[in-house]
Write an enzyme that holds these catalytic residues in place. Sequence first.
Site, PDB file in Angstrom:
ATOM      1  N   GLY A  15     -37.060  -3.648  21.517  1.00 27.93           N
ATOM      2  CA  GLY A  15     -36.340  -3.122  20.352  1.00 27.93           C
ATOM      3  C   GLY A  15     -36.555  -4.035  19.142  1.00 27.93           C
ATOM      4  N   VAL A  16     -36.072  -3.585  17.989  1.00 32.51           N
ATOM      5  CA  VAL A  16     -36.324  -4.328  16.742  1.00 32.51           C
ATOM      6  C   VAL A  16     -35.773  -5.758  16.834  1.00 32.51           C
ATOM      7  CG1 VAL A  16     -35.982  -4.349  14.249  1.00 32.51           C
ATOM      8  CG2 VAL A  16     -36.087  -2.170  15.458  1.00 32.51           C
ATOM      9  N   LYS A  55     -29.022  -5.153  10.202  1.00 34.23           N
ATOM     10  CA  LYS A  55     -30.188  -4.526  10.832  1.00 34.23           C
ATOM     11  C   LYS A  55     -31.369  -4.301   9.862  1.00 34.23           C
ATOM     12  CE  LYS A  55     -31.612  -2.079  14.502  1.00 34.23           C
ATOM     13  NZ  LYS A  55     -31.345  -2.452  15.900  1.00 34.23           N
ATOM     14  N   SER A 100     -36.544  -6.594  25.031  1.00 34.68           N
ATOM     15  CA  SER A 100     -36.427  -5.170  25.359  1.00 34.68           C
ATOM     16  C   SER A 100     -37.482  -4.361  24.618  1.00 34.68           C
ATOM     17  CB  SER A 100     -35.043  -4.657  24.956  1.00 34.68           C
ATOM     18  OG  SER A 100     -34.953  -4.625  23.538  1.00 34.68           O
ATOM     19  N   GLY A 106      -7.567  -4.002   2.017  1.00 38.76           N
ATOM     20  CA  GLY A 106      -6.979  -4.003   3.354  1.00 38.76           C
ATOM     21  C   GLY A 106      -5.946  -2.911   3.450  1.00 38.76           C
ATOM     22  N   SER A 158     -34.613  -7.823  19.410  1.00 40.35           N
ATOM     23  CA  SER A 158     -35.145  -8.831  20.332  1.00 40.35           C
ATOM     24  C   SER A 158     -36.600  -9.151  19.987  1.00 40.35           C
ATOM     25  CB  SER A 158     -34.999  -8.392  21.795  1.00 40.35           C
ATOM     26  OG  SER A 158     -35.829  -7.301  22.086  1.00 40.35           O
ATOM     27  N   GLU A 215     -17.615  -1.335  -4.303  1.00 41.27           N
ATOM     28  CA  GLU A 215     -18.640  -1.451  -3.257  1.00 41.27           C
ATOM     29  C   GLU A 215     -19.046  -0.108  -2.645  1.00 41.27           C
ATOM     30  OE1 GLU A 215     -15.545  -2.370  -3.169  1.00 41.27           O
ATOM     31  OE2 GLU A 215     -14.601  -2.182  -1.220  1.00 41.27           O
ATOM     32  N   CYS A 269      -8.619  -4.277  -4.593  1.00 32.84           N
ATOM     33  CA  CYS A 269      -7.525  -3.486  -4.018  1.00 32.84           C
ATOM     34  C   CYS A 269      -6.426  -4.392  -3.444  1.00 32.84           C
ATOM     35  CB  CYS A 269      -8.096  -2.515  -2.983  1.00 32.84           C
ATOM     36  SG  CYS A 269      -6.950  -1.202  -2.583  1.00 32.84           S
ATOM     37  N   TYR A 270      -6.314  -4.516  -2.143  1.00 30.50           N
ATOM     38  CA  TYR A 270      -5.288  -5.410  -1.581  1.00 30.50           C
ATOM     39  C   TYR A 270      -5.446  -6.814  -2.181  1.00 30.50           C
ATOM     40  CZ  TYR A 270      -2.506  -8.009   1.847  1.00 30.50           C
ATOM     41  OH  TYR A 270      -1.578  -8.812   2.446  1.00 30.50           O
TER      42      TYR A 270
END
Length: 529
Positions: A242-243, A385, A240, A53, A245, A188, A80-81
Amino acid sequence: MNQILILDFGSQYTQLIARRLRQLKVYCEILPCSTSLKKIASKNLKGIILSGGPSSIYDKDSPKTDTKIFELGVPILGICYGMQLISHEYHGEVIKSKKREYGFSLLKTSRLCSRHAAGSQGAMPNKRPKTSRLFEGIPKEIKVWMSHGDEVKKMPNGFKNLASTPDTKIAAIENKQKNIYALQFHPEVHHADYGLKILKNFAHKICLYKDSWSPASFLNETIADIKKEVKNNSVICGLSGGVDSSVAAVIVNKAIGNKLYCIFVDTGLLRAGDKERMRAVFNKKYKFNLKIADASQLFLSRLKGVSSPERKRKIIGKTFIEVFEKESKKIKNAGFLVQGTLYPDIIESVSVKGPSAVIKSHHNVGGLPKKMNLKLIEPLKFLFKDEVRVLGRSLKMPEEILMQHPFPGPGLAIRIIGDVTEERINILKKADKIMRAEIKKFGWQDKIWQAFCVLLPVKSVGVMGDERSYENTIAVRCVESVDGMTADWSKLPYELMQKISSRIVSEVKGINRIVYDITSKPPSTIEWE
Ligand code: XMP
């Protein structure tokens, strides 16, 4: 579902921790650090990671968490934080570093004497010194990514120092008895050596996470839940194409069959071929209840004379809702609305202080369910995604749906700078179609996050044959990105650029100049409006 919980203290890398764990087939969720102990403890915890953070733990408003998490009996890893917080909690000393350490550093891990590593008290002189379980299988020296202003100066009680860098003496610590570990660096980030292996060691060797999670792990449970909830109601889906929906609709259809009613609003602002593909896939292949509402003239009339990007977006959003509502009123017994909400949409709305906090998108038609009084079904809300694509593949959905580039809700209207007219839409559609076809032909479709044309309100002089021309300009925008939040322009092969340029100029009447957009995001956005 068993999980490693990530508590977010506002780091720009928090989502990356989650992506890395999921890459390792470890299910994880992200919650703000302020989440109540009760909620944290209600999860099937195998471990907890405290993210980094931007704050210093001594800041007045520094983010905190309920310290009773240390008594939950699950392994904890601070990053870290997170490490500074753990050190502070166990009476170590955290100080401002003399200089902020940012970038790569060489981490040297120390060998623990075997009795420590074995956790026993007796001396075992013949055994080779061992390393912490966190660093098992990792060379003694590795390149790590540092980004911190504070550091641990004095060891917290009961902890051992596991590693150091030239600038940070205490760079990794453990308290084996309490099962608490911490790293000053960020395992990460993509370019950290062995970062993934360190996270894997934490998940498998310390948290003893044994499952093999995949995006489809939820499927049966999700389908059963939808069936149970929907009962005899009808469910509406704004499809729509799209992927997100599309995958969401296929899942809901699996659960409730033709009680699902999909509405596709043709705004007239779609790319060439979009509507036809909808018909081919969802009408013909899947035999969905699909209503294609042609509202192109309505959208066009409302956009007449409008050139402000913000107003275009508002008009389109409002008109979309109007058309959608009108169509959905025709569906009897509707009680639910499907939305392709993804996990980052939910995480982003969690307010954690710090620079990475809420980056709220202007993208989604969020007003719909509230106005329509429908309950939401969001089958993808715990997925990223690319995981939705993996899930779609396991559902045997067509690649042309799964691998398509994102397309914004306001469509071509925000790719036509200035007034949106039928003529200008048609010019853009033709240019865009050529560009996409060439990119596919060159095998670049999947290397690019998004590729599109923008029609500029700029005319310039050219020569075509023996005549001078005075025509419009097309800007080609191709970007690489992981999530659309940041992006870099694609270094397309010259041959491909040349083909796109020459084909558009010779085949699309009204265009005599092509330019290529070479700005990254930030400072630019991906779309032009
Ligand atoms: P920007 O232009 O903000 O875009 O860098 C980031 C990503 O979001 C998409 N985008 C939208 N998607 N409705 C959407 O569904 C919108 O209004 C919208 N505006 C931008 C953009 O195409 C890119 O992938």
